[in-house]
Scaffold this active site. Sequence first.
Site, mmCIF file in Angstrom:
data_model
loop_
_atom_site.group_PDB
_atom_site.id
_atom_site.type_symbol
_atom_site.label_atom_id
_atom_site.label_comp_id
_atom_site.label_asym_id
_atom_site.label_seq_id
_atom_site.Cartn_x
_atom_site.Cartn_y
_atom_site.Cartn_z
ATOM 1 N N PRO A 124 -12.519 -11.096 54.595
ATOM 2 C CA PRO A 124 -12.994 -11.250 53.030
ATOM 3 C C PRO A 124 -11.822 -11.819 52.464
ATOM 4 C CG PRO A 124 -12.304 -8.583 53.784
ATOM 5 C CD PRO A 124 -12.105 -9.671 54.986
ATOM 6 N N LYS A 125 -12.365 -12.623 51.365
ATOM 7 C CA LYS A 125 -11.612 -13.306 50.422
ATOM 8 C C LYS A 125 -11.302 -12.202 49.161
ATOM 9 C CE LYS A 125 -11.310 -17.395 47.788
ATOM 10 N NZ LYS A 125 -10.854 -16.767 46.330
ATOM 11 N N VAL A 126 -10.295 -11.687 49.386
ATOM 12 C CA VAL A 126 -9.799 -10.351 48.593
ATOM 13 C C VAL A 126 -9.445 -10.820 47.113
ATOM 14 C CG1 VAL A 126 -8.400 -8.092 48.239
ATOM 15 C CG2 VAL A 126 -9.362 -8.934 50.609
ATOM 16 N N ASP A 278 -14.540 -11.935 46.516
ATOM 17 C CA ASP A 278 -15.375 -13.156 45.887
ATOM 18 C C ASP A 278 -15.794 -14.250 46.700
ATOM 19 O OD1 ASP A 278 -12.997 -14.273 46.365
ATOM 20 O OD2 ASP A 278 -12.832 -15.193 44.174
ATOM 21 N N GLY A 279 -15.663 -13.646 48.246
ATOM 22 C CA GLY A 279 -16.217 -14.481 49.081
ATOM 23 C C GLY A 279 -15.677 -13.977 50.610
#
Length: 562
Positions: A124-126, A278-279
């Site tokens: 995950p793009k934290v 967010d991605g």
Amino acid sequence: MLWITKLIGLLVLLSSVASATCPDWSPVHAQKEMGKLNEKLTEWDWAYYQQGTSIVSDATYDGLRSQFNEWQHCFNPAEQPQEPQLFTEGKVLHPIAHTGVKKLPDAAAVAQWINGKSDLWVQPKVDGVAVTLVYQQGRLLKLLSRGDGEKGQDWTAKAKMIDAIPKVLSGLLANSVLQGEVFLKRENHVQKTMGSISARGKAAGAMMRKGDAGLLKELGIFIWAWPDGPADMNQKLNSLEKAGFSLTKTWSKPIKSMSDITTLRESWFAGSLPFVTDGIVIRQSQEPAGKHWLPGKATWVIAWKFPPAQQLAEVKDVQFSIGRTGKIAVVLNLNPLQIDDKQVKRVNIGSVKRWQTMDIAPGDQVMVSLAGQGIPRVDEVVWRVSQRNKPQPPSKEMITPLSCLYFETRCREQFIARLAWISSPAVLNINGVSVSSWQQLQQKLSLEHIFSWLALTQEELSKISGFSSAKTVQLWQQFTKTRQQPFKKWLMAFGLPLPRAVLTTMPDSQWLHLVARDELSWQKLPGIGPGRAKKLVEFVNHPQIAALAAFLAQQGIQGFSN
């Protein structure tokens, strides 16, 4: 905010800039608008990087930063796209530079990137604040902000108050450099429905401001890179987990296909997570030696962001939509944008009064999202151009519930709206007649008034080039069928200002009965007060209403003929 470091995401930005529509501005006007926006962006950068304060939302900042670069491409194409003014005052050199992550725009670009690559992992793009952790001889030596990727601020003192960051390590990690994200811890955060909740700004504020010890205890750490660590990804993840960085192993998944990537992305977007994202990030396990890492030069890792719940759009022009009763609605025409799976070009913002309160002019930037059933809406105006060239709304005196019963050029929109109402299922139920059908009929046959279609012949309908022979027959049959509709349906077609519940129980079955009523007689009906009674008397005795009633009588419509 989405604070892009040097050169990161430049190719994606240039791609969007290339497809942008340039404003029709003079060079002087363009410089004025760009100067005004640049001043505001600089102010927001300073507040964020010096004070840890997010004055505007991530979506607003990202959108306006991109808009500035679009204008720059239009009017100063020789200049490089402007980057955020970091104001980091970072003086401490990173042992290994932060490369940043290139963001790819869609599934096709991601599929192209993974083609031919092996041993791929998804994380995950934290959404937090990027940092470097430096451990020497088993102890945390430094915690540095990312800064410009080469130098950052020393946040080591803050690390002592963040329980999630181990202060002592052993084994392979005793002498290591780690890169990761300090983030605001969450429970069961669902990105799709909850959004970013300003988590990044809160984490940044806690790290930059003095004090905030309480908030520091609410921060977590997600390690996404161990430069010069074990080459085997599983060994790397197991070592991090034993050292206390368990999130990395939990949220790093091996993938073999594009299908694996999209499944994980959708799952994390709609599922419960312990952080805001967010991605997703896709990386190869094989990385170059840390000495080769440079800002903006990572080729082994990319990001694919989630679809934004909100997007910034430029207002191309402002139009006024007139309904059948004369109600004026304001519609914004936008530069097309994609939200979720819907392309948005127009958005209705409601009444003229609301438009005037919102103060929206062509060239302004508005934040758009999708409301229930995918209907686009304007959430806020985030930027106003200096030149306020707003159109004049139609005069209310010329548009009333009794106007445009007969066609005039100025009445085109309200006249068509009246016809659409008449053909709707709740009124005369004329199947197969859309708004565009009425527009074609009016353009080709010049209907005089709202009931002129009753007198059309099949031969006349056949002259409309856009209608097939089958369509012509269907229309004529539907028009003819309306003659069997009951009297009260025709009163609805008129737009008689009477509530439907009252209309259905009203004893009158002839138009002459309505004309004979005075204000006191109308007030005997349930729920009809003096004001409504006066309007009803004016309505049924209006010359154009009387003429239309006479026309319906000529056509043999029930309740109108003597």
